[in-house]
Scaffold this motif. Structure first.
Motif, short mmCIF file in Angstrom:
data_model
loop_
_atom_site.label_atom_id
_atom_site.label_comp_id
_atom_site.label_asym_id
_atom_site.label_seq_id
_atom_site.Cartn_x
_atom_site.Cartn_y
_atom_site.Cartn_z
N SER A 146 -55.45 16.58 -1.24
CA SER A 146 -54.64 15.82 -0.30
C SER A 146 -53.30 15.44 -0.92
CB SER A 146 -55.40 14.56 0.13
OG SER A 146 -54.58 13.76 0.93
N SER A 147 -53.31 14.99 -2.18
CA SER A 147 -52.06 14.60 -2.81
C SER A 147 -51.18 15.82 -3.08
CB SER A 147 -52.32 13.82 -4.10
OG SER A 147 -52.92 14.65 -5.05
N MET A 148 -51.77 16.98 -3.36
CA MET A 148 -50.97 18.19 -3.54
C MET A 148 -50.29 18.58 -2.24
SD MET A 148 -53.02 20.70 -6.21
CE MET A 148 -53.93 21.42 -4.89
N ALA A 149 -50.99 18.47 -1.13
CA ALA A 149 -50.41 18.84 0.16
C ALA A 149 -49.27 17.91 0.52
CB ALA A 149 -51.48 18.80 1.24
N GLN A 150 -49.36 16.64 0.16
CA GLN A 150 -48.30 15.69 0.47
C GLN A 150 -47.05 15.93 -0.38
OE1 GLN A 150 -50.04 11.85 0.00
NE2 GLN A 150 -51.27 12.02 1.85
N SER A 151 -47.19 16.54 -1.54
CA SER A 151 -46.05 16.73 -2.41
C SER A 151 -45.26 18.01 -2.11
CB SER A 151 -46.50 16.72 -3.87
OG SER A 151 -47.27 17.87 -4.14
N LEU A 152 -45.74 18.83 -1.20
CA LEU A 152 -45.02 20.06 -0.85
C LEU A 152 -43.75 19.70 -0.09
CD1 LEU A 152 -47.95 22.36 0.28
CD2 LEU A 152 -46.78 22.32 -1.92
N VAL A 153 -42.67 20.41 -0.38
CA VAL A 153 -41.41 20.18 0.32
C VAL A 153 -41.07 21.39 1.17
CG1 VAL A 153 -40.49 18.58 -1.39
CG2 VAL A 153 -40.05 21.01 -1.63
N ASN A 154 -40.23 21.17 2.12
CA ASN A 154 -39.78 22.20 3.03
C ASN A 154 -38.61 22.93 2.39
OD1 ASN A 154 -38.45 23.58 5.10
ND2 ASN A 154 -39.13 22.13 6.63
N CYS A 155 -38.72 24.25 2.20
CA CYS A 155 -37.67 25.05 1.57
C CYS A 155 -36.88 25.87 2.57
CB CYS A 155 -38.28 25.97 0.51
SG CYS A 155 -38.96 25.12 -0.90
N ASP A 156 -36.76 25.41 3.80
CA ASP A 156 -36.06 26.17 4.83
C ASP A 156 -34.55 26.16 4.60
OD1 ASP A 156 -38.48 26.67 6.04
OD2 ASP A 156 -38.20 25.21 7.64
N PHE A 157 -33.92 27.27 4.95
CA PHE A 157 -32.47 27.37 4.91
C PHE A 157 -32.03 28.40 5.94
CE2 PHE A 157 -34.15 30.23 1.68
CZ PHE A 157 -33.50 31.41 1.94
N THR A 158 -30.75 28.35 6.29
CA THR A 158 -30.19 29.31 7.23
C THR A 158 -29.15 30.17 6.51
OG1 THR A 158 -28.46 27.80 7.97
CG2 THR A 158 -30.51 27.80 9.23
N VAL A 159 -29.06 31.41 6.95
CA VAL A 159 -28.08 32.35 6.41
C VAL A 159 -27.81 33.39 7.48
CG1 VAL A 159 -29.83 33.80 5.32
CG2 VAL A 159 -27.51 33.80 4.41
N ALA A 160 -26.60 33.93 7.50
CA ALA A 160 -26.28 34.96 8.50
C ALA A 160 -27.21 36.15 8.33
CB ALA A 160 -24.83 35.40 8.33
N VAL A 161 -27.67 36.71 9.44
CA VAL A 161 -28.57 37.86 9.40
C VAL A 161 -27.81 39.11 8.98
CG1 VAL A 161 -30.09 39.30 10.78
CG2 VAL A 161 -30.09 36.84 11.12
N LYS A 162 -26.58 39.25 9.43
CA LYS A 162 -25.77 40.43 9.10
C LYS A 162 -24.41 39.98 8.58
CE LYS A 162 -27.81 43.59 12.42
NZ LYS A 162 -27.57 44.53 13.51
N ALA A 163 -23.92 40.71 7.59
CA ALA A 163 -22.59 40.45 7.05
C ALA A 163 -22.05 41.75 6.48
CB ALA A 163 -22.65 39.38 5.97
N CYS A 164 -20.75 41.83 6.40
CA CYS A 164 -20.11 43.01 5.80
C CYS A 164 -19.97 42.82 4.29
CB CYS A 164 -18.72 43.21 6.42
SG CYS A 164 -18.79 43.60 8.17
N VAL A 165 -19.77 43.92 3.58
CA VAL A 165 -19.51 43.86 2.14
C VAL A 165 -18.28 42.99 1.91
CG1 VAL A 165 -18.85 45.23 0.13
CG2 VAL A 165 -20.59 46.09 1.71
N ASN A 166 -18.36 42.10 0.93
CA ASN A 166 -17.30 41.16 0.55
C ASN A 166 -16.97 40.13 1.62
OD1 ASN A 166 -16.85 41.99 -2.15
ND2 ASN A 166 -15.80 43.79 -1.36
#
Length: 89
Positions: free
Chosen positions: A17-37
């Motif tokens: 139970s204490s291990m489950a409570q210590s988990l953090v959310n690692c979500d992030f957003t990033v563009a799905v497509k991008a051009c070189v540079n």
């Protein structure tokens, strides 16, 4: 013998139970497509503290700006699938 087994099971459940409570959310957003540079914004959207340690991996991207929680601006100088990975301690 039963008492020891029961106590062990209770301690195991408390530890899980204490291990489950210590988990953090690692979500992030990033563009799905991008051009070189092309500059790409990577934004952390999770709920971890700003004081946590953020370990980002941008798959050989050049980091233009950003630290810790971000946001980061990065760009890649080659085409292909890229992987962004975040670990939080």
């Amino acid at each position: 013998m039963k008492k020891r087994y029961s106590v062990f099971m209770v301690l195991l459940l408390i530890a899980m139970s204490s291990m489950a409570q210590s988990l953090v959310n690692c979500d992030f957003t990033v563009a799905v497509k991008a051009c070189v540079n092309q500059e790409v914004k990577v934004t952390y959207t999770g709920d971890a503290s700003a004081n946590a340690t953020y370990l980002w991996s941008f798959d050989d991207a050049q980091i233009l700006s950003g630290t810790g929680q971000g946001p980061f601006f990065v760009k890649w100088d080659s085409a292909g699938e890229k992987h962004v990975i975040l670990s939080i301690n």
